[in-house]
Design a protein around this motif. Structure first.
Motif, PDB file in Angstrom:
ATOM      1  N   HIS A 288       0.688  -1.036   0.028  1.00 35.20           N
ATOM      2  CA  HIS A 288      -0.010  -0.020  -0.075  1.00 35.20           C
ATOM      3  C   HIS A 288       0.967   1.236   0.005  1.00 35.20           C
ATOM      4  O   HIS A 288       0.721   2.212  -0.792  1.00 35.20           O
ATOM      5  N   LYS A 289       1.992   1.344   0.810  1.00 38.64           N
ATOM      6  CA  LYS A 289       2.423   2.673   0.921  1.00 38.64           C
ATOM      7  C   LYS A 289       3.714   2.908  -0.252  1.00 38.64           C
ATOM      8  O   LYS A 289       3.654   3.838  -0.607  1.00 38.64           O
TER       9      LYS A 289
ATOM     10  N   LEU B 194      -3.514   0.865  -3.850  1.00 32.62           N
ATOM     11  CA  LEU B 194      -4.272   1.955  -2.989  1.00 32.62           C
ATOM     12  C   LEU B 194      -5.795   1.273  -2.594  1.00 32.62           C
ATOM     13  O   LEU B 194      -6.176   1.431  -1.607  1.00 32.62           O
TER      14      LEU B 194
ATOM     15  N   ALA C 298      -6.086  -0.048   0.899  1.00 34.39           N
ATOM     16  CA  ALA C 298      -6.383   1.076   2.184  1.00 34.39           C
ATOM     17  C   ALA C 298      -7.816   0.463   2.596  1.00 34.39           C
ATOM     18  O   ALA C 298      -7.850   0.910   4.034  1.00 34.39           O
TER      19      ALA C 298
ATOM     20  N   ARG D 216       5.725   8.791  -3.353  1.00 31.35           N
ATOM     21  CA  ARG D 216       4.556   7.811  -3.269  1.00 31.35           C
ATOM     22  C   ARG D 216       3.488   8.301  -4.228  1.00 31.35           C
ATOM     23  O   ARG D 216       2.547   7.372  -4.674  1.00 31.35           O
TER      24      ARG D 216
ATOM     25  N   ALA E  54      -0.206   7.804   2.823  1.00 33.66           N
ATOM     26  CA  ALA E  54      -0.514   6.376   3.192  1.00 33.66           C
ATOM     27  C   ALA E  54      -1.321   6.332   4.476  1.00 33.66           C
ATOM     28  O   ALA E  54      -2.527   5.920   4.549  1.00 33.66           O
TER      29      ALA E  54
ATOM     30  N   ARG F 147      -4.951   8.098   4.366  1.00 35.63           N
ATOM     31  CA  ARG F 147      -5.653   7.377   3.515  1.00 35.63           C
ATOM     32  C   ARG F 147      -6.355   6.321   4.178  1.00 35.63           C
ATOM     33  O   ARG F 147      -7.494   5.975   4.238  1.00 35.63           O
TER      34      ARG F 147
ATOM     35  N   ASP G 169       0.366   3.865  10.497  1.00 39.70           N
ATOM     36  CA  ASP G 169       0.200   2.245   9.830  1.00 39.70           C
ATOM     37  C   ASP G 169       1.123   1.647  10.568  1.00 39.70           C
ATOM     38  O   ASP G 169       0.679   0.516  11.040  1.00 39.70           O
TER      39      ASP G 169
END
Length: 253
Positions: free
Chosen positions: A69-70, A75, A78, A113, A117, A120, A187
């Motif tokens: 994801h990061k 995406l 998320a 990026r 992240a 989101r 995260d």
């Protein structure tokens, strides 16, 4: 341009972000691992961190999903990451409505990026909490007031020095923090240095004082700023998707 990842992520299912098998965003087995069997309290490695809960241990599938994801622009992950974070937030909030305050990423990292992240994931977590009946909103009120070095490879002590005084609440941000229990979100918890600095910035915004962590991990205020007054500091909590497995109060395998 990075925007193409947003479009592709909405319409194309690639490999599972956890195990790489099947054309699915995240398979059911990996979703179960990400949920981690319920949020657990973790012990940060530094002082000054509010009570913090994590959804899962940072290893194997969970590590793969967070990195996809990061760093690789997956995406669509998320959603499941936000659902996992929502479980940790729910444990931290103790049944109360919440204001989620995401830890900000460095501007250069966001540019590289193509997305923030943590913000989101926080938005996905807030949506999941509202869906299950908990009042939740995201207040992205923290910002970097000076550049910081990349944290990768730094010791706990050097992380604290790197981050000391690096964050602040934007003007008018305190008003947005009064709608529920404040839960700082990120995260990943590594040592806790980032959450400690985020907590310091939030506490300072309420008191106008410099707030430091004690050896016992509790907050104490020093050097109040002349002419500044305001409400007392509300109790802070923190929640993350993942933390080192050996940091859980009850160790997880």
């Amino acid at each position: 341009m990075w925007w193409w990842r947003e479009v592709v992520g909405l319409v194309v299912a690639g490999e599972c972000g956890g195990c790489g098998r099947g054309r699915v965003v995240l398979c059911e087995g990996c979703r179960a691992v990400l949920r981690g069997g319920g949020a657990g309290r973790v012990r940060p490695g530094v002082a000054g961190v509010p009570p913090v809960w994590a959804a899962a241990g940072y290893r194997d599938v969970v590590r793969a999903v967070l990195l996809a994801h990061k760093e690789r622009g997956a995406l669509a992950l998320a959603g499941p990451l936000g659902a996992a974070l929502a479980g940790a937030v729910g444990a931290a909030a103790e049944g109360r409505g919440v204001v989620l305050v995401p830890v900000p990423s460095a501007r250069r990292a966001v540019r590289a990026r193509g997305h923030d992240a943590t913000r989101r994931i926080a938005r996905a977590a807030a949506a999941e909490l509202r869906r299950t009946g908990t009042a939740a909103r995201v207040a992205a009120v923290l910002r970097q007031r000076r550049p910081v070095a990349d944290q990768a490879g730094l010791s706990s002590t050097r992380r604290r020095a790197n981050l000391a005084g690096a964050l602040e609440v934007v003007p008018g941000g305190v008003r947005l923090l009064t709608a529920g229990r404040i839960v700082l979100v990120d995260d990943l918890l590594t040592t806790g240095a980032t959450l400690a600095e985020a907590a310091r910035a939030v506490r300072t915004s309420f008191t106008g004082a410099q707030v430091y962590g004690t050896a016992a991990g509790e907050a104490r205020e020093e050097r109040p700023t002349a002419g500044v007054s305001g409400p007392g500091v509300p109790p802070l909590r923190a929640a993350v998707v993942a933390a080192p497995s050996d940091s859980f109060a009850t160790n997880r395998n």
